[in-house]
Design an enzyme around this catalytic site. Structure first.
Site, PDB file in Angstrom:
ATOM      1  N   ASP A 212       0.823  -1.207   0.000  1.00 24.16           N
ATOM      2  CA  ASP A 212       0.000   0.000   0.000  1.00 24.16           C
ATOM      3  C   ASP A 212       0.851   1.249   0.000  1.00 24.16           C
ATOM      4  O   ASP A 212       2.005   1.220   0.369  1.00 24.16           O
ATOM      5  CB  ASP A 212      -0.794   0.050   1.307  1.00 24.16           C
ATOM      6  CG  ASP A 212      -2.150  -0.556   1.159  1.00 24.16           C
ATOM      7  OD1 ASP A 212      -2.498  -0.940   0.045  1.00 24.16           O
ATOM      8  OD2 ASP A 212      -2.852  -0.626   2.172  1.00 24.16           O
ATOM      9  N   LYS A 234      -0.348   2.396  -7.322  1.00 30.09           N
ATOM     10  CA  LYS A 234      -0.137   2.845  -8.708  1.00 30.09           C
ATOM     11  C   LYS A 234      -1.074   2.163  -9.693  1.00 30.09           C
ATOM     12  O   LYS A 234      -0.971   2.352 -10.894  1.00 30.09           O
ATOM     13  CB  LYS A 234       1.316   2.548  -9.121  1.00 30.09           C
ATOM     14  CG  LYS A 234       2.343   3.291  -8.282  1.00 30.09           C
ATOM     15  CD  LYS A 234       3.182   4.237  -9.143  1.00 30.09           C
ATOM     16  CE  LYS A 234       3.970   5.199  -8.287  1.00 30.09           C
ATOM     17  NZ  LYS A 234       5.085   4.536  -7.599  1.00 30.09           N
ATOM     18  N   MET A 349      -8.766   9.267   8.557  1.00 25.69           N
ATOM     19  CA  MET A 349      -9.194   9.813   7.264  1.00 25.69           C
ATOM     20  C   MET A 349     -10.165  10.976   7.459  1.00 25.69           C
ATOM     21  O   MET A 349     -11.127  11.126   6.704  1.00 25.69           O
ATOM     22  CB  MET A 349      -9.854   8.714   6.408  1.00 25.69           C
ATOM     23  CG  MET A 349      -8.907   7.568   6.090  1.00 25.69           C
ATOM     24  SD  MET A 349      -9.634   6.286   5.059  1.00 25.69           S
ATOM     25  CE  MET A 349     -10.558   5.357   6.271  1.00 25.69           C
TER      26      MET A 349
HETATM   27  N1  SAH Z   1      -5.162   0.165   8.429  1.00 21.31           N
HETATM   28  C1  SAH Z   1      -4.643   1.445   8.845  1.00 21.31           C
HETATM   29  C2  SAH Z   1      -5.606   2.577   8.524  1.00 21.31           C
HETATM   30  C3  SAH Z   1      -5.904   2.716   7.071  1.00 21.31           C
HETATM   31  S1  SAH Z   1      -6.940   4.109   6.714  1.00 21.31           S
HETATM   32  C4  SAH Z   1      -4.287   1.394  10.319  1.00 21.31           C
HETATM   33  O1  SAH Z   1      -4.667   0.458  11.024  1.00 21.31           O
HETATM   34  O2  SAH Z   1      -3.586   2.295  10.772  1.00 21.31           O
HETATM   35  C5  SAH Z   1      -5.760   5.350   6.411  1.00 21.31           C
HETATM   36  C6  SAH Z   1      -5.758   6.375   7.523  1.00 21.31           C
HETATM   37  O3  SAH Z   1      -5.023   5.892   8.636  1.00 21.31           O
HETATM   38  C7  SAH Z   1      -5.082   7.669   7.188  1.00 21.31           C
HETATM   39  O4  SAH Z   1      -5.926   8.513   6.450  1.00 21.31           O
HETATM   40  C8  SAH Z   1      -4.832   8.226   8.563  1.00 21.31           C
HETATM   41  O5  SAH Z   1      -5.998   8.725   9.146  1.00 21.31           O
HETATM   42  C9  SAH Z   1      -4.436   6.990   9.300  1.00 21.31           C
HETATM   43  N2  SAH Z   1      -2.981   6.782   9.337  1.00 21.31           N
HETATM   44  C10 SAH Z   1      -2.302   5.735   8.864  1.00 21.31           C
HETATM   45  N3  SAH Z   1      -0.991   5.859   9.127  1.00 21.31           N
HETATM   46  C11 SAH Z   1      -0.853   7.008   9.805  1.00 21.31           C
HETATM   47  C12 SAH Z   1       0.250   7.700  10.385  1.00 21.31           C
HETATM   48  N4  SAH Z   1       1.487   7.206  10.333  1.00 21.31           N
HETATM   49  N5  SAH Z   1       0.018   8.865  11.032  1.00 21.31           N
HETATM   50  C13 SAH Z   1      -1.224   9.372  11.128  1.00 21.31           C
HETATM   51  N6  SAH Z   1      -2.292   8.765  10.587  1.00 21.31           N
HETATM   52  C14 SAH Z   1      -2.118   7.599   9.945  1.00 21.31           C
END
Ligand code: SAH
Length: 423
Positions: A212, A234, A349
């Site tokens: 991803d 991509k 998000m």
């Molecule tokens: N599966 C992921 C979430 C996917 S949705 C998890 O468990 O973390 C994608 C969202 O996750 C982003 O829009 C943001 O809100 C959050 N996110 C993921 N990585 C992040 C990071 N390093 N710092 C802040 N927000 C993050």
């Protein structure tokens, strides 16, 4: 006469192993015996709490008394885990009489078997005997563990770096399925060290990695050069088609006998579409496993000094996606109900719709002065964060120029550790 040990892998499933003693040594030895499926028969007047836990869970049989020679009847192996040399010697004697190997924690010279220092990497077990010096064995074991952690247990020790190899070679994969399989692996929030040990091992074993956008680039940097890397971000279609295409890639590669890791940011099942990928594999008859990951919903607050729960502050945390506007007919979130909760709200998000989200929470009763934090690119070198309130956060985020990926944390936990982080 040689005193060299003869190494063996004992297959103990369903076979009786007697452990004499209920203290610290037995506590350390019993889990590996249980892991091997041994029928553990423990003799000791007293137990540590951890051993009591095994007894209470029905994982082993406990005789609450001192050892009797007849305890060894029917046993394949005995582990002596007592300090008292006289008691230990009596177990040794009973074991020798019955030709049962006897491990002695108290006296290596009197033992008929030695336990090695061990490191496990999926199906591979490495056991090291140190020639009478357990510290040396542990040092070598630690070196091997570090080596396997970076190279994977399937890698040959002599192959030059970057050498190619046939798909599925060098590891005990599922023979019934031709070795092809898929693992949905959580990569963690950003810091490459926040992947799990299991996730990392599977990554080192993969023939194909489908990654991803949010996956830490450093993890991909370390892949072998013969690994096929598919960048899922991509794929040039809309989101729905792109997901179908990812599912197809996972299934096709696995059916071709390849070991596929689907590497996803955070945890695969937290707004990660992991469930859809699992179903696609299952429907195609492809063996699929899930390795949970450290989710940004907990790690991003933590990286900004915010515990999602804190004693006497918050007894709940709710994780919600903000990618659909609160007033959209497509919204599945009861924002009005969330506004009535007292605990921590973690919004993923949520930047695009932040003004509308904050407004709907305030409109339904969450105080406008509720503390809020926004953490961007948490756990990476680019981490940025700000603290604000529900009433002001949307404007503050704009002014500061914070961008996705970011996590929004709402609730009193935002200030819970402030005293611990002066300034
Ligand atoms: N599966 C992921 C979430 C996917 S949705 C998890 O468990 O973390 C994608 C969202 O996750 C982003 O829009 C943001 O809100 C959050 N996110 C993921 N990585 C992040 C990071 N390093 N710092 C802040 N927000 C993050």
């Amino acid at each position: 006469m040689s005193t060299n040990p003869y190494p063996l892998g004992l297959r103990l499933a369903g076979r009786r192993v007697v452990v004499v003693g209920g203290g610290a040594v037995a506590t350390r030895r019993v889990p590996a015996l249980l892991d091997a499926g041994a029928d553990v028969f423990l003799v000791a007047p007293e137990l540590t709490p951890a051993l009591h836990g095994h007894v209470d869970a029905g994982r082993l049989h406990w005789e609450r008394r001192r050892f009797l020679p007849d305890d060894l009847d029917g046993a394949w192996l005995v582990q002596v885990a007592v300090d008292d040399p006289v008691a230990a010697a009596s177990v040794s004697a009973a074991a020798a009489e019955r030709r049962i190997f006897c491990v002695r924690a108290d006296d290596r010279a009197a033992a008929t078997a030695w336990t090695p220092a061990v490191t496990r990497h999926g199906p591979v077990t490495v056991a090291v005997l140190g020639g009478g010096d357990p510290r040396r064995a542990m040092t070598v074991r630690d070196e091997v563990r570090a080596l396997l952690a970076t190279r994977g247990p399937g890698e040959g020790g002599t192959a030059p770096a970057g050498a190619t190899r046939p798909a599925g070679a060098g590891r005990a994969s599922d023979p019934a399925a031709g070795g092809g399989r898929v693992a949905l692996v959580g990569a963690g929030p950003g810091d490459p060290e926040l992947i799990t040990v299991k996730g990392w091992r599977l990554l080192t074993e993969a023939d194909v990695v489908v990654a991803d956008r949010l996956v830490p680039g450093l993890l991909l940097d370390e892949l072998r050069s013969d690994v096929e890397l598919v960048d899922a971000s991509k794929i040039p279609y809309g989101p729905a088609r792109a997901q179908e295409e990812i599912n197809r890639i996972l299934v096709d590669r696995a059916l071709a006998g390849r070991v596929v890791v689907r590497l996803k940011g955070g945890d695969p099942y937290v707004f990660g579409r992991g469930g859809e990928e699992l179903l696609a594999c299952a429907e195609a008859g492809v063996p699929v496993t899930v390795v949970p990951g450290v989710t940004s919903s907990i790690a991003a607050p933590a990286a900004a000094g915010i515990p999602v729960t804190h004693r006497a502050v918050a007894h709940e945390f709710t994780v919600v996606s903000g990618h659909v506007a609160p007033d959209s007919p497509a919204s599945l979130v009861r924002w009005d109900a969330l506004a009535g909760l007292r605990g921590t709200l973690v919004i993923l998000m949520g930047l695009k719709n932040l003004a509308a989200i904050a407004a709907v929470l305030v409109a339904h009763g969450r105080p406008a002065d509720t503390p809020v934090a926004v953490v961007q690119e948490a756990t990476t070198g680019a981490q940025r964060q700000l603290r604000s309130t529900l009433g002001a956060v949307a404007a503050d985020v704009l002014a500061a120029g914070l961008r996705p990926p970011a996590v929004v944390v709402v609730g009193d936990v935002v200030d819970a550790l402030a005293a611990g982080f002066p300034g």
